[in-house]
Enzyme design. Structure first.
Site, short mmCIF file in Angstrom:
data_model
loop_
_atom_site.label_atom_id
_atom_site.label_comp_id
_atom_site.label_asym_id
_atom_site.label_seq_id
_atom_site.Cartn_x
_atom_site.Cartn_y
_atom_site.Cartn_z
N TYR A 127 41.89 44.32 49.06
CA TYR A 127 40.95 43.62 48.16
C TYR A 127 40.34 42.39 48.83
O TYR A 127 39.58 41.67 48.21
CB TYR A 127 41.67 43.20 46.87
CG TYR A 127 42.21 44.39 46.10
CD1 TYR A 127 41.35 45.17 45.33
CD2 TYR A 127 43.55 44.74 46.15
CE1 TYR A 127 41.81 46.27 44.64
CE2 TYR A 127 44.03 45.85 45.46
CZ TYR A 127 43.15 46.61 44.71
OH TYR A 127 43.61 47.71 44.02
N TYR A 141 39.27 48.09 37.58
CA TYR A 141 40.18 47.08 37.01
C TYR A 141 40.31 45.88 37.93
O TYR A 141 40.78 44.82 37.52
CB TYR A 141 41.55 47.70 36.70
CG TYR A 141 42.60 47.57 37.78
CD1 TYR A 141 42.63 48.44 38.85
CD2 TYR A 141 43.57 46.58 37.71
CE1 TYR A 141 43.59 48.33 39.83
CE2 TYR A 141 44.55 46.46 38.69
CZ TYR A 141 44.56 47.33 39.76
OH TYR A 141 45.51 47.21 40.73
N ARG A 142 39.84 46.01 39.17
CA ARG A 142 40.04 44.99 40.19
C ARG A 142 39.24 45.48 41.39
O ARG A 142 39.12 46.68 41.60
CB ARG A 142 41.53 45.01 40.53
CG ARG A 142 42.03 44.11 41.60
CD ARG A 142 43.51 44.41 41.76
NE ARG A 142 44.16 43.49 42.64
CZ ARG A 142 45.45 43.56 42.96
NH1 ARG A 142 46.20 44.51 42.45
NH2 ARG A 142 46.00 42.68 43.77
#
Ligand code: ADP
Length: 519
Positions: A91, A464-465
């Protein structure tokens, strides 16, 4: 990495800010050489690490130091990117969204301030890693379990703030948050929930406080820096019962979701089982070149052969029941009956009772071996995850599975996905594993990511992310009433952070002065 200054900041102001930081934390905790910057880059980047380059990092060790740093940042308008342990792999790791942002590394603030066995909670600082808390609970024989993500290298706080999850009944770490201490972007200190009462007797017991409830506003946001987090921990159960099964066919994932989702919603299954394609086990133990040397994605028939050689089906499900033996037995029977209607495959049953080694219990036990999958393609590996939220039913799951697999095949990446079942939805994590030094491969992955966002948005699915590089894209998929939610977020942002110093661009939220930086 060479120095890239943040927007609005001159060489002189930047140097002055770093000097002032050194006055607070000491020179050795202001890290601003080329090598230092390399340390805080996205070390799994799909060839776009240069889009998210920190200019420096600073490492405070107390709340007062964090407040002092934030005040200096306001004075010189230098942006800060808080991290807890910076292992947000896939991420963006430790890197900031906007180049030039200074990483505020909270790893030195790593005290476990309180553990309460009777009420099942802890109060921790951001630098506490999953291994730290786990070891603390074990060494002190607290009968409390944590929920741990597949890669446990990071911090408990970072994971909960980003809405990461593990696989026990307390799986969604963000739901376990009960009370935060926050340094606001102006340097003010607040405590949320009942912690707003100086002598509260229930800060870690009651989540809501009086009036608006703020904990979730500090999750996946750039509204504040978390310096303490209260978190509920799970009381150790008397027993657990694991049910493991291999499903042979690609489409088995559909009926498996239909059978498991209602049981999950009704609480027969209290944890969030993951239905993952079994290639993950092969990829964490071997390299692709041992099986296949072609350019495209692994051909379907070869994949089946590889899985057979490893005694694996197409999908693997490991689910776990927690509680009293008798209750677990009843629930196991219900699950087995549901599956018996659909498959001849049988569950492997694994039982654990209190007092036996924790490794076999289904408690979260931290490990990092999941990271080995990055070696699958050879070279310096990396991965990125595309993770939409879908309704937990076979129609949605099968359609998404087939369309994503086809998209992977178009660019020659092997399908690698899982569906984790929560009460009403499933999180579909699609990993793309690549060789970071293969520019052709990483640029295809980056293009694919955008296509997947668009494909999902057409179906009404959001992530969601997401990785730093796609925060704007994903935020823009929330388009109801001309992006009213984004406008609300930015109104709050401007009120809390008038100088726009905290994590500009995170989650697509930009402060007024930097909105031109939006991708
Ligand atoms: P981990 O500790 O699990 O490795 P990170 O430190 O990489 O996680 O944090 C992931 C993201 O969560 C960061 O990039 C940042 O946006 C946010 N974050 C982490 N810790 C804090 C914190 N203490 N306060 C505010 N935001 C944070």
């Amino acid at each position: 990495m060479k120095l890239e200054l943040p927007p609005r900041v001159s060489d002189k102001a930047f140097a002055k800010a770093l000097d002032a930081f050194a006055g607070v934390v000491g020179k050795q905790w202001v890290l601003a050489t080329d090598e230092d910057r390399d340390t805080f880059m996205d070390y799994y980047a799909a060839g776009d690490a240069d889009q998210h380059v920190p200019s420096a990092a600073v490492g405070p060790q107390s709340v007062e130091e964090v407040q002092a740093i934030v005040r200096i940042a306001n004075e010189y308008k230098v942006p800060l990117w808080p991290i807890s342990r910076g292992k947000n792999l896939g991420y963006g790791a430790a890197a900031p969204c906007m180049s030039g942002t200074i990483v505020l590394d909270l790893g030195r603030m790593n005290r476990i301030l309180d553990v309460n066995e009777r009420f099942g909670y802890c109060l921790i600082e951001p630098g506490v890693g999953f291994f730290d808390l786990f070891n603390h609970l074990q060494e002190n024989r607290f009968k409390l379990w944590m929920s741990i993500p597949a890669n446990a290298w990071g911090s408990v706080v970072g994971n909960a703030l980003e809405r990461g999850y593990g696989y026990t009944p307390y799986g969604e770490n963000t739901r376990n948050i009960c009370g935060l201490e926050i340094v606001l972007p102006t340097g003010n200190l607040v405590r949320t929930g009942n912690g707003a009462m100086s002598n509260s007797a229930s800060w870690q017991l009651f989540k809501y406080g009086f009036g608006p409830s703020w904990d979730q506003l500090f999750c996946q946001s750039n509204f504040g820096i978390c310096t303490k987090m209260g978190m509920w921990l799970m009381p150790e159960p008397e027993a657990t019962l694991g049910l493991n099964i291999q499903l042979p066919n690609p489409d088995d994932v559909g009926w498996a979701v239909d059978e498991l989702a209602p049981l999950r919603m009704r609480g027969v299954i209290e944890q969030s089982p993951s239905i993952g394609n079994s290639l993950r086990f092969v990829a964490s133990r071997t390299q692709r070149s041992e099986w296949y040397s072609g350019d495209g994605a692994l051909p379907d028939d070869l994949l089946v052969e590889i899985l057979k050689k490893n005694n694996l089906g197409w999908w693997t499900i490991n689910l776990r029941l927690y509680g009293y033996d008798e209750a677990n037995e009843v629930h196991a029977r219900v699950i087995k009956e549901a599956f018996a209607k659909r498959t001849k495959q049988e569950f492997e049953v694994v039982k654990w009772h209190r007092g036996e080694p924790i490794e076999n219990s289904g408690a979260g036990v931290p490990a990092t071996n999941a990271l080995q999958i990055i070696n699958w393609r050879g070279g310096r590996g990396g991965h990125i995850g595309f993770s939409p939220i879908l309704p937990a039913n076979s129609e949605a799951v099968l359609k998404q599975f087939h369309s994503t697999k086809k998209r992977y095949e178009e660019i020659g990446v092997d399908y690698y996905g899982s569906f984790t079942l929560f009460e009403r939805y499933t999180t579909n994590v699609n990993m793309m594993v690549y060789d970071r030094d293969n520019a052709a491969m990483t640029s295809k992955v980056r293009a694919l990511f955008k296509v997947l966002i668009a494909d999902a948005a057409k179906q009404g699915y959001s992530e969601y992310r997401t990785h730093l590089s796609y925060m704007d894209d994903v935020a823009l998929t929330f388009d109801f009433n001309k992006h009213a939610l984004l406008r609300l977020n930015e109104t709050v942002k401007d009120a809390l952070d008038p100088n726009g110093i905290l994590a500009p661009g995170k989650q697509g939220i930009w402060p007024k002065a930097l909105r031109t930086e939006r991708a």
